[in-house]
Design a protein around this motif. Sequence first.
Motif, PDB file in Angstrom:
ATOM      1  N   ASN A 252      35.313  22.565  31.955  1.00 39.21           N
ATOM      2  CA  ASN A 252      36.413  22.605  30.988  1.00 39.21           C
ATOM      3  C   ASN A 252      37.724  22.758  31.729  1.00 39.21           C
ATOM      4  O   ASN A 252      37.893  23.692  32.514  1.00 39.21           O
ATOM      5  N   ILE A 254      40.701  22.501  29.856  1.00 45.25           N
ATOM      6  CA  ILE A 254      41.609  23.037  28.859  1.00 45.25           C
ATOM      7  C   ILE A 254      40.988  24.300  28.286  1.00 45.25           C
ATOM      8  O   ILE A 254      39.852  24.275  27.793  1.00 45.25           O
ATOM      9  N   GLY A 256      40.167  27.082  25.639  1.00 49.74           N
ATOM     10  CA  GLY A 256      40.053  26.970  24.194  1.00 49.74           C
ATOM     11  C   GLY A 256      40.826  27.992  23.403  1.00 49.74           C
ATOM     12  O   GLY A 256      40.730  28.017  22.174  1.00 49.74           O
ATOM     13  N   GLU A 265      44.955  22.783  33.485  1.00 53.20           N
ATOM     14  CA  GLU A 265      45.616  22.526  32.204  1.00 53.20           C
ATOM     15  C   GLU A 265      47.113  22.335  32.386  1.00 53.20           C
ATOM     16  O   GLU A 265      47.725  21.455  31.749  1.00 53.20           O
ATOM     17  N   SER A 316      47.093  16.587  21.092  1.00 50.49           N
ATOM     18  CA  SER A 316      45.647  16.847  21.119  1.00 50.49           C
ATOM     19  C   SER A 316      45.335  18.125  21.893  1.00 50.49           C
ATOM     20  O   SER A 316      44.481  18.922  21.488  1.00 50.49           O
ATOM     21  N   VAL A 317      46.032  18.323  23.002  1.00 52.54           N
ATOM     22  CA  VAL A 317      45.865  19.573  23.761  1.00 52.54           C
ATOM     23  C   VAL A 317      46.297  20.763  22.910  1.00 52.54           C
ATOM     24  O   VAL A 317      45.632  21.808  22.870  1.00 52.54           O
ATOM     25  N   ARG A 319      46.328  21.003  19.655  1.00 52.96           N
ATOM     26  CA  ARG A 319      45.355  21.225  18.584  1.00 52.96           C
ATOM     27  C   ARG A 319      44.101  21.913  19.102  1.00 52.96           C
ATOM     28  O   ARG A 319      43.483  22.712  18.397  1.00 52.96           O
ATOM     29  N   SER A 320      43.683  21.600  20.337  1.00 51.43           N
ATOM     30  CA  SER A 320      42.480  22.225  20.892  1.00 51.43           C
ATOM     31  C   SER A 320      42.676  23.707  21.180  1.00 51.43           C
ATOM     32  O   SER A 320      41.707  24.469  21.243  1.00 51.43           O
ATOM     33  N   LYS A 321      43.937  24.136  21.351  1.00 51.40           N
ATOM     34  CA  LYS A 321      44.214  25.543  21.624  1.00 51.40           C
ATOM     35  C   LYS A 321      44.598  26.298  20.358  1.00 51.40           C
ATOM     36  O   LYS A 321      44.306  27.490  20.239  1.00 51.40           O
ATOM     37  N   HIS A 323      43.587  26.177  16.909  1.00 50.43           N
ATOM     38  CA  HIS A 323      42.620  25.585  15.983  1.00 50.43           C
ATOM     39  C   HIS A 323      43.160  25.646  14.549  1.00 50.43           C
ATOM     40  O   HIS A 323      43.692  26.651  14.097  1.00 50.43           O
ATOM     41  N   ARG A 328      48.847  15.574  13.616  1.00 51.82           N
ATOM     42  CA  ARG A 328      48.607  14.815  14.839  1.00 51.82           C
ATOM     43  C   ARG A 328      49.463  13.565  14.808  1.00 51.82           C
ATOM     44  O   ARG A 328      49.843  13.085  13.741  1.00 51.82           O
TER      45      ARG A 328
END
Length: 332
Positions: A252, A254, A256, A265, A316-317, A319-321, A323, A328
Amino acid sequence: MAALPGPLLALALLLLAGCGGPGAAGQRRKEMVLSEKVNQLMEWASKRSVIRMNGDKFRRLVKAPPRNYSVIVMFTALQPHRQCVVCKQADEEYQILANSWRYSSAFTNKIFFAMVDFDEGSDVFQMLNMNSAPTFINFPAKGKPKRGDTYELQVRGFAAEQLARWVADRTDVHIRVIRPPNYAGPLMLGLLLAVIGGLVYLRGSNLDFLYNKTGWAFAALCFVLAMTSGQMWNHIRGPPYAHKNPHTGQVNYIHGSSQAQFVAETHIVLLFNGGVTLGMVLLHEAATSDMDVGKRKIMCIAGIGLVVLFFSWLLSVFRSKYHGYPYRYVRR
């Protein structure tokens, strides 16, 4: 009950006084075992700041009572075939912390630093239900480890200074971290000053390059991109470069959580911010330059493409952090 004769009574009292009864004998055995454990740990610590342990040593010296000392244990996987880059980086910082304590004037037998490698103590990992490495746990002098005795690696990073603050919080032992001398920084600074001095000497009669707006703008832009990508946070917290799951092998890049990040990252975010910036520059040039219309159209299309693509990846990065973030840029 018949009274004992005088000599027998005196002998019995003498034996009781000498032996102290079953409780005193048990206490002496406990003190003897504790003394042997402390002496063994002190002997190993005198040879190596971080004591390597297998399953037997861990159960006997860390888990089993009696114990009047704390043990900081790093659970790791350093063997090359494990390919745990983070483990190696964390081990370097852990060694610095342990050496700082071992060679300080305040060194006592109140705390010891140990390590359990997965290939040498897999039974310990199973006993503690651990499925990731590296992990730092404080085993206190009394009782079992509590929630705060497990170091939050993903949040605080593994820099020796951060580990020292956690150790002080859990054990009241304050360690002043002393790093070995690093000459890379002074050498790079000296090289930079030599290059600048050489340029000034060679072009002493023409210093117009110092007033070049494009050069200064490019340097300022590079600095801004580096800072906004999180480089200063990395310098302060010392996070791992990435995280590899020891069971699945998945890496991983990035993190979470919005409370932490990996070094990789920041490089990714730096690249995405640079792409968006380049697209904006192309759009500005397309609108203000004196080139022919065809070239300006190409620059405009390229600029729009760069902005859309890299800004979409940047979201996108994000949004992944964070939640649940509802927006988008490009639907997928």
